[in-house]
Design a protein around this motif. Structure first.
Motif, short mmCIF file in Angstrom:
data_model
loop_
_atom_site.label_atom_id
_atom_site.label_comp_id
_atom_site.label_asym_id
_atom_site.label_seq_id
_atom_site.Cartn_x
_atom_site.Cartn_y
_atom_site.Cartn_z
N GLU A 74 -6.00 -2.81 4.98
CA GLU A 74 -5.14 -3.61 5.87
C GLU A 74 -3.97 -4.27 5.15
OE1 GLU A 74 -8.27 -6.10 7.47
OE2 GLU A 74 -8.53 -4.72 9.15
N PRO A 75 -3.07 -3.45 4.61
CA PRO A 75 -1.95 -4.01 3.85
C PRO A 75 -0.90 -4.65 4.75
CG PRO A 75 -1.66 -1.65 4.10
CD PRO A 75 -3.00 -1.97 4.70
N LYS A 76 -0.04 -5.46 4.13
CA LYS A 76 1.09 -6.01 4.87
C LYS A 76 2.18 -4.96 4.99
CE LYS A 76 0.53 -10.64 3.13
NZ LYS A 76 0.94 -11.32 1.89
N PHE B 5 0.85 -1.19 0.00
CA PHE B 5 0.00 0.00 0.00
C PHE B 5 0.88 1.23 0.00
CE2 PHE B 5 -2.14 3.55 1.93
CZ PHE B 5 -3.39 3.54 1.35
N LEU B 6 0.53 2.19 -0.85
CA LEU B 6 1.27 3.45 -0.89
C LEU B 6 0.33 4.61 -0.55
CD1 LEU B 6 3.69 5.28 -1.62
CD2 LEU B 6 3.12 4.97 -4.03
N SER B 7 0.67 5.33 0.48
CA SER B 7 -0.04 6.57 0.77
C SER B 7 0.68 7.65 -0.02
CB SER B 7 0.02 6.85 2.28
OG SER B 7 -0.40 8.17 2.53
N PHE B 8 -0.01 8.21 -1.02
CA PHE B 8 0.63 9.08 -1.98
C PHE B 8 1.01 10.45 -1.39
CE2 PHE B 8 -1.10 5.90 -4.66
CZ PHE B 8 -0.47 5.96 -5.89
N GLN B 9 2.15 10.95 -1.85
CA GLN B 9 2.53 12.31 -1.46
C GLN B 9 1.53 13.29 -2.08
OE1 GLN B 9 6.57 13.43 -2.48
NE2 GLN B 9 6.39 15.43 -1.47
N TYR B 10 1.15 13.02 -3.33
CA TYR B 10 0.16 13.86 -4.01
C TYR B 10 -1.00 12.99 -4.52
CZ TYR B 10 4.24 16.93 -4.06
OH TYR B 10 5.33 17.67 -3.69
#
Ligand SMILES: Nc1ncnc2c1ncn2[C@@H]1O[C@H](COP(=O)(O)OP(=O)(O)O)[C@@H](O)[C@H]1O
Ligand SMILES: [Mg+2]
Lengths: 248, 482
Positions: A163-165, A81-86
């Protein structure tokens, strides 16, 4: 859990990542720090499989699965999972509809049917409470007209739902005021377990006051030039990045 | 790992087959090719029409002969040879059936491919269809409910026989035979269509639908529809075309006339999915439609359309806001892919005082297609306090397609308030990556983005139609990935 070896990546034939090595074990929190333009977001994008970047050399493995040949959605199905900067806007698609689609696509990849509406609702209630998100917010178009802080909180909400690893949080702290920062950090802490791992990309110490990293790495010019424990973050805060340049 | 580029996306979009491209082989009877007065007379005779109807057709034919095919639309195509077309085709009558088992298996197969089983159709008890192929009982139930309210809903050829005074009074009053080239042609040779009359003060209790009429040969090509909502009545009318692709009629020129008398309301929803041609741009239906509504005092007409098919679309559902306080609405989604060309929009003609119109147009272009919005807002000299709001949004996929907006505004009254907004956006790789990162593959992501873009219009469709429309949008734009 995550193993990165000698990772090289370039964009439009320009080398950005120049040999990164990193190992993250289950239950760990790693912080990646470094000046603007060092390649932090690029690293996150390459792990997530963004095809704008070409991975020219190296290995990326998640729990023994080679990610390099997987499409971005397949990596997501593996638990990245990536929480994006933008974060990008998707007009007309509500946060709820988006997350529902994401959850059901992930389930489909695992051979499961759609999540029953009742369960989905329960989960949305639970996670939005955890992050103190007003549920009216969830019916708005994804990221459209969101403030910087709302966008970041929405990213973490999605993380909570999926709920990513392995979660990579790219500058999640920027745009958050101090109260929001505390809420988001406490949310991340509650979601942490011995089975998952978090990589926090930031260039400030601030967030790390709330989420304690087990390791801190300094990325500079496409390479990890220094690693240490939480105290390294404090040292950086004090001495600034010029100090790092001298190390290279 | 290969890079997923705009080129791949474009490639994918091209490889999409026309998924509803099956056809049912129903025996039919067809006239020889060509058009002259004798053919017009023969059509009229075949249908056993009264003399006034024959004369009406002939008059239209004579006008048409003097007209030139228009070429102002932003579309290019080889003009059809009107002498190379057969102007009449009717299915051979079949014997009455007692049970489902006797229904033509090909037809059942068609329903199955459309994803709507007969069982399911029966359950959609809200939808009355004027020809239900399978079950006599369902049709009778609908007929009875409608009949009790005095609602007339039948093929226009039957209405000409059974309600000649009503048809004669209204036919051609909104779209005169002289209106334009295609309308004149339609008036001369129209094969069939639907007629609907809602009596004073009656609220039609169900959505009226022509959904299943599509497979009936000959109705598609020059269809004629007339809907009359008497004072204070309400009707929602659905015109659906997830038509079989193997349509030999390349030219379609339909005419739809809506008449909303004082305080009446008509909602007219269309899903159009005629064969768009193949990926190289050959084949495909030319769709030249004239749709117009007349609104008397306090009346309201809403046009909602989802256009995904046809090689060429030329279509401007319009409202003449003649009565004071009348309201016209136009909600449209037009999708073009490969070599499709669409020139579509609306005309809102404000004649009465305090008239109001809303235009929401969503154009989605992919492949090498061209998608144009053409709209006219006309405010007449006596239309005090007329108001219009127009919003035209275009969504582009890839770099080879085009979106164009031609808004025309004519104001003869200075009290008018007119607002126009337009946006153009592109499905970006960043949006796709964002979705991919959440586990949503590109195909699904495109569907999600397109649905979001079209939502304001999809929301205007009746529920069961919205689902169908959404499915069509996905089918028209997605390629099978991998
Ligand atoms: N898509 C791209 N196209 C061109 N250059 C890029 C792209 N993404 C990143 N870069 C370049 O790569 C370098 C690293 O950027 P980035 O990873 O965003 O750094 P950080 O997140 O550490 O600030 C910068 O010089 C940036 O301009
Ligand atoms: Mg960055």
């Amino acid at each position: 859990m995550l193993k990165i070896e000698n990772l090289h990546a370039s964009v439009e034939d320009r080398a950005i990542l120049k040999g990164i090595n990193l190992e993250v074990k289950p239950g760990e929190v790693h912080a990646i720090m470094g000046p603007n333009g060092a390649g932090k977001s690029t690293m996150a994008s390459v792990i997530a499989g963004n095809e704008s970047y070409e991975m020219t050399e190296g290995v990326i493995e998640l729990e023994g699965v080679d990610l390099a040949d997987l499409a971005p959605e397949e990596r997501a199905h593996q638990g990245v999972f990536l929480s994006f900067q933008y974060p990008v806007e998707i007009p007309g698609v509500s946060v709820t509809n988006f997350i529902k689609t994401a959850i059901n696509e992930n389930r489909k990849a695992k051979g499961l049917g759609d999540m029953p509406a009742k369960d989905l609702l329960k989960k949305i209630r639970e996670k939005s409470a955890l992050l103190e998100i007003d549920r009216k917010f969830l019916s708005r178009s994804l990221n459209e007209g969101f403030s910087g802080g709302e966008k970041k909180r929405n990213e973490i909400f999605q993380m909570a739902m999926l709920e990513p690893k392995l979660a990579i949080l790219d500058e999640t702290d920027s745009g958050l005021d101090i109260d929001a920062l505390r809420i988001v950090a406490s949310g991340v802490n509650k979601l942490k377990s011995k089975d998952n791992a978090v990589i926090i990309i930031t260039h400030y110490q601030r967030l790390l006051d709330y989420i304690k990293p087990d390791f801190v790495h300094v990325l500079y010019d496409g390479k990890i030039v220094k690693s240490g424990d939480a105290s390294l973050a404090l040292e950086l805060e004090e001495k600034g990045y010029d100090w790092i340049k001298e190390l290279v | 790992m290969s890079k997923y580029t705009e080129d791949d996306l474009r490639e994918e979009l091209k490889t999409k087959e026309y998924e509803y491209g099956f056809y049912t082989d129903i025996e039919s009877e067809t006239f020889k090719k060509g058009l002259n007065e004798d053919v017009v007379r023969a059509i009229s005779k075949k249908k056993n029409e009264p003399q006034w109807m024959t004369d009406w057709r002939l008059e239209a034919f004579r006008v048409w002969e003097q007209m030139e095919e228009p070429n102002w639309a932003n579309v290019t195509y080889k003009k059809p040879n009107f002498q190379e077309i057969a102007y009449y085709s009717a299915p051979k009558p079949k014997k009455k059936l007692d049970s489902l088992d006797e229904v033509d298996p090909d037809l059942l197969e068609t329903f199955k491919k459309l994803g709507i089983s007969l069982e399911e159709q029966k359950r959609l008890a809200n939808v009355a269809v004027d020809i239900v192929v399978d079950s006599v009982s369902v049709a009778t139930t609908f007929k009875k409910t409608l009949g009790e309210k005095g609602i007339i809903f039948m093929p226009i050829s039957e209405a000409i026989q059974e309600h000649p005074e009503l048809v004669r009074k209204h036919l051609g009053t909104v779209v005169p035979t002289t209106d334009n080239f295609y309308a004149a042609l339609n008036s001369a040779v129209f094969s069939d269509g639907s007629f609907c009359y809602i009596p004073k003060g009656v609220r039609c209790p169900m959505e009226l639908s022509t959904y299943f009429r599509i497979n009936e040969g000959g109705t598609g090509q020059f269809e004629r529809t007339l809907v009359v909502a008497d004072k204070g009545s309400y009707v929602s009318y659905l015109e659906g075309c997830t038509a079989p692709a193997r349509d030999e009629n390349q030219l379609h020129a339909a005419v739809v006339e809506l008449i909303a008398l004082d305080d009446a309301e008509i909602k007219y929803s269309t899903v159009q999915n005629w064969y768009p041609g193949d990926a190289e741009g050959s084949g495909g239906v030319f769709n030249f439609v004239t749709k117009r509504a007349l609104c008397e005092t306090n009346a309201k007409v809403s046009w909602t359309q989802v256009e995904t098919g046809s090689a060429i679309t030329w279509k401007y559902p319009s409202c003449i806001l003649k009565g004071n306080n009348s309201v016209g609405e136009f909600y449209s989604i037009a999708v073009t892919n490969n070599y499709q060309q669409a020139d579509t929009g609306t005309k809102m003609i404000h004649l009465g005082k305090n008239t109001k119109s809303t235009i929401i147009s969503k154009g989605i272009s992919a492949g090498k297609s061209q998608n144009s919005y053409r709209g006219l807002v006309h405010i007449g000299a006596r239309a005090e306090n007329a108001r219009n709001f127009s919003q035209c949004d275009s969504l582009l996929m890839g770099n080879e397609c085009g979106a164009h907006t031609f808004p025309y505004i004519e104001t003869k009254n200075s009290s008018a308030q007119i607002e126009h907004e337009a946006t153009t956006s592109k499905i970006g790789e960043e949006q796709l990556f964002y979705c991919n990162q959440r586990g949503i593959d590109t195909e699904k992501a495109i569907a999600l983005i397109v649905n979001g873009f079209s939502k304001e219009v999809l929301n205007k469709l009746p529920m069961e139609f919205a689902v169908e429309a959404q499915k069509l949008l996905e089918i028209s734009l997605e390629g099978s990935v991998g």
